[in-house]
Design a protein around this motif. Sequence first.
Motif, PDB file in Angstrom:
ATOM      1  N   LYS A   1      -4.652  -0.453  -7.655  1.00 20.15           N
ATOM      2  CA  LYS A   1      -5.987   0.027  -7.294  1.00 20.15           C
ATOM      3  C   LYS A   1      -5.873   1.263  -6.417  1.00 20.15           C
TER       4      LYS A   1
ATOM      5  N   GLU B   1      -3.265   0.565  -3.633  1.00 21.88           N
ATOM      6  CA  GLU B   1      -2.849  -0.784  -3.294  1.00 21.88           C
ATOM      7  C   GLU B   1      -2.280  -1.397  -4.565  1.00 21.88           C
TER       8      GLU B   1
ATOM      9  N   ILE C   1      -7.167   3.704  -3.815  1.00 21.16           N
ATOM     10  CA  ILE C   1      -8.146   3.621  -2.735  1.00 21.16           C
ATOM     11  C   ILE C   1      -8.734   4.995  -2.474  1.00 21.16           C
TER      12      ILE C   1
ATOM     13  N   ASP D   1      -9.887   9.274   4.149  1.00 22.26           N
ATOM     14  CA  ASP D   1     -10.783   8.768   3.104  1.00 22.26           C
ATOM     15  C   ASP D   1     -10.500   7.299   2.812  1.00 22.26           C
ATOM     16  N   ALA D   2      -9.237   6.949   2.863  1.00 23.87           N
ATOM     17  CA  ALA D   2      -8.862   5.560   2.576  1.00 23.87           C
ATOM     18  C   ALA D   2      -9.117   4.664   3.785  1.00 23.87           C
ATOM     19  N   GLN D   3      -9.428   5.277   4.912  1.00 23.16           N
ATOM     20  CA  GLN D   3      -9.603   4.565   6.178  1.00 23.16           C
ATOM     21  C   GLN D   3      -8.377   3.722   6.502  1.00 23.16           C
ATOM     22  N   LEU D   4      -7.250   4.366   6.388  1.00 25.07           N
ATOM     23  CA  LEU D   4      -6.001   3.678   6.701  1.00 25.07           C
ATOM     24  C   LEU D   4      -5.239   4.475   7.751  1.00 25.07           C
TER      25      LEU D   4
ATOM     26  N   THR E   1       0.875  -1.171   0.000  1.00 26.61           N
ATOM     27  CA  THR E   1       0.000   0.000   0.000  1.00 26.61           C
ATOM     28  C   THR E   1       0.912   1.220   0.000  1.00 26.61           C
TER      29      THR E   1
ATOM     30  N   GLU F   1       0.035   1.879   7.988  1.00 24.35           N
ATOM     31  CA  GLU F   1      -0.313   0.940   6.920  1.00 24.35           C
ATOM     32  C   GLU F   1       0.260   1.356   5.571  1.00 24.35           C
TER      33      GLU F   1
END
Lengths: 536, 622
Positions: free
Chosen positions: B228, B220, B230, B338-341, B203, B345
Amino acid sequence: MDESPRRPTPRPGLDWRTLPIGPKEAFVLSRLDGLAGVSQIAITTGLGEGDVEEILDRLESLGAVSFRHEGYRSPPAIAPPPPSPAPPSPPRASPYPSPSISAPPPHSSASSPPANPASASRDSILDLKPRAPAYDVSLLDEPADLDRATKEKILELEALLPRATHYELLGVPEDAEKAAIKRAYFTLIQQFHTDRFYGKNLGIFRSKLERISSALTKAQDTLSRAKTRAEYDQYLASRRETHGVRDSLPPTGAPPRSGDADSSDNPSIPRAPAAPAFEPAELAGSVPTIPSPSHASEVNSERISADPITGRRLLARKLGFRSGEGRSENPSSLPPSDPETTRERVARELKDRFDARAESQASAAAYYVSMANSARESKDYPSYVNALRIAASLAPDDVAIRDALTQASIEADRELADKFVQQAQYEQRDGYYERAARSYERAARGKESAGLLADAARYYREAAICAAKEGASLKKVAELARRAVAANGKKVEYRLDLARAYEKLGMRSSAQGEVQRALELEPDNEVARALQKQLR
Amino acid sequence: MLRSQRESAEAEKDHMERVIGIDLGTTNSCVAILEQQTPTVVPNRGGYKTTPSIVAVTEAGKRLVGHIAKRQAITNAENTVYAAKRLIGRKWDSPQVKNALMTTSYNIVEGPHDDVRIELRNKTYSIPEISSMILQEMKMVAEEYLSEPVTKAVITVPAYFNDNQRQATKDAGAIAGLDVIRIINEPTAAALAYGFGKNVDATVAVFDLGGGTFDISILEIGGQGVFKVIATTGDTFLGGEDFDARIIDWLVDGFRAEHGIDLREDRMALQRLRDAAEKAKCELSAVHEAEINLPFIISAASNEALHLQASLTRAKLEELTEDLIERCIEISKQALEDAQLGIEEIEDVILVGGMTRMPAIQRAVQDFFRRAPNRSVHPDEVVAMGAAIQGAALIEDKREMLLLDVTPHALGIMTFGSHFEELIPMNTTVPTSMSKTFTTSRDNQTAVKIIVMQGDSKNAEDNELLGEFILTGLRRAAKGQVEIEVTFEINTDGIVSVDARDLETGQAQSIQVTASSGLTPDEVRRMASDASEFMLERKADDAYESAKQRAETLIASIDGMMAEVERSVGGADFGRDAVEKGRRALDAARAAVQSRDAEAILEQVQRLERTERMFRGVVGGT
């Protein structure tokens, strides 16, 4: 106690037709309910335990079944009568959606192997032909710069979309790690994204590929984020919990009929007027079939119990005195040499076992009734209904059990109505209108039996709207609209909805009647007036 | 024989399908191709790998692009366009255009479709036309390198561009004679180049601070070549130019304090300030202090010439731009949310854009992401390389690489009370489709206008209008009684279609939303034909220039030998004859050069070459 720890569960949302299995496996699959262990399955199928084990292994390897995980609240199994070897029952292609779809067990398995229709089972399809593809085969001839295998893959996966859970779509177990989900998604999206076919004419397959891509991405997006995954898991759990009892009520519009507690409430698959399965008349010309005591196959057991005496007599006659039919339908269960004698022997054995089991079944039924009562005390409504259903199928002649089952179903629906509403809203939000329509309908029925008629009417209307969106039959939509009016006749809008539905069905005078009643409620309603004018 | 024919046909097909990747930047552009599975940046004629995104028209009406346009910018400030990208796809009345009106040295005027035009020497150009001139240049650079015509391109845009801006960029490509097979986002392209050919499974964050825009994307990467996105977010008005502006402000303020003169009033002075500021900024990435020396920057009221001299330290620059860097970090935070990371990570941070050379930015990135940023990619070239990779991935048969991008803004419709009702949220992976049910807002309403918008504000007015259509034939009913289902769909090419249907009557209407670049398709066609004519002219010019150069060299050489030839062989008849022939050749050649006809010149060049050979023989022989 069942000595076998294995309690197989059909994978929810599974489309049997995509599986490379034979009749024997399908029969076993139809008996699974997530509660019965191997020896019980052996009883209900008439197969040897060894055979059952073997079949279950195979089904598990196909991802068709899984085994429940620890912590599952299941009633302890009763001691089964010693199984005796017997030939398997013949196959029967049911016109109904598979029980695994309509009645998934509460709680899912954590040990479900990847059951990815796009990869895992496809390999095995090469060895064994599936019974019938789940899609319109003529679509394979639609023009596109794609080879046939790719077209097949696309159509198969597309057919799966409305039913599969996110996990099933990606072919991962429900406790899969984020990395495994991502891997599965990446592998699939690489196969089905339109960019893979850039510059090619894809014809009708373009939109199908885009639908598949969106669904895969939605699954991945939902499952890759802790919050949305938790929400989804909760939704799935709720769906399974409630769907454990989902088919316990009669179809919409009909009052509960005794002895027919089954309901096919799938709006897109209307109940067949004369279900071919196990109707006595049909049976006479068919193969010997053991009345199944398993509740997992409602169709079978309920049909039998609709007229148990006739059914049983017919069956007994067939088993005992006639044995000519069915050879061609089930060649695998019969040795090819000397078929006549074998068939007779088999029939006799079947009859003996049938009689012997009747007794042990009665005591088993009693056991399940007590199970049901304790489940009710702990407010475990799915188990409550399921246990009674097993009891009813074990003792099909026991009217008290049957009534208790009907009662339990109503009670469960009432208790679970709010859960259904939540599910319906989740489904509606995600655009799964077919499911949402069903959930709303369940909610409405629950509210109805709880006497909350205004709520019931409201949810019937939501169900009608969702059904209309899904493109369900007008009849179904009209029926739901009618239920809304029946639950709350004072709402002009409901009556007008119904009037319009009638109008579309060509039932002009019924439509006029509804408008008339609406105008009686609200003489100045402009919409009603306009509609009245239009109907003249 | 047959076989070789087929092979050559196949080879030709391969050639036909060569796709170039163009990074059309705010300040610099770059073109790349995929050569034997290696992304390669193509240098321009001057040998530079990037070309300034600057276009100018000279007094003689000659069009200049790139370095040459940049060099003459000071003397021709009013007719030199830079940073046109900041205006592309914008509406005339947008705040961005208002801002540009105050700060640019060229003339911005209102176009016929509420769009923006630029006036250069009494001719107006649309922004896509200006951009197309840069694209044409990049196309030509690639064609010269490949020695074959190029028609297909992947062009990059800031991730945060809206659909109108993307469409305008596509139009620019069409005007330049390019089939733009895909528009991709700059940070995504950078990630493609970063992960290309490596088996990355991670990521990553792409921090892209370019000349005019800031983008941050979280991706990702894995599964043998799937990229992709995210989440992506950014600011289309935050970039190197803003850093320059801070330096300019500082210089202007200092000058005013000292001399009481506002240098902004003078466009020429402003242009010099701009150049000096950019130069100082770049220098300060390497050294700690930069001298800014602009003699005779302006004349005082007394006609006395004034000079600007200042010394800018790195610390001062960091102080001047602290808030800009802070904004980048704030936006990065948003992207992670926004990516909820979580920060931990993110496994790698890729720096893209010339501005990321600034030490303070690298420090801020390192502090925020808690890891040293990756330095394996070239911040100026990586985007074009990614575009070339994507182009090849689409066209080639192997197709091992797949890019899954997201829509950077929410899409929806305007509802009663100017409210924006979102259908497709931002950061949704395309292709996608979503539906929502709406109702009428008035009694007996029989038609409803579906206004398609893009943006992230709840207030429709703040968002970008993409298109509109009317759904008629609704049944008459009290308000709120008619249910209309609106479905939005975005396909893989990013094309949005909207469908609205009355759930009762089944009456339906749908459109394919063609984002408005500010140009009609007819205009685009006309501009494209103008541009191709211009290219033909330019090619003719180039041919004339090279023939003329050749002829003039020969003329000079012959001229130089004439006296000696006359002296050594002039006594003989054959000698007189030779000299006479030589003179005639020179005259004819000069006339041909005068005629500006490249072919006539080339004819004379042959004659000149013969004469020169002969003369050399004579001169050498004595």
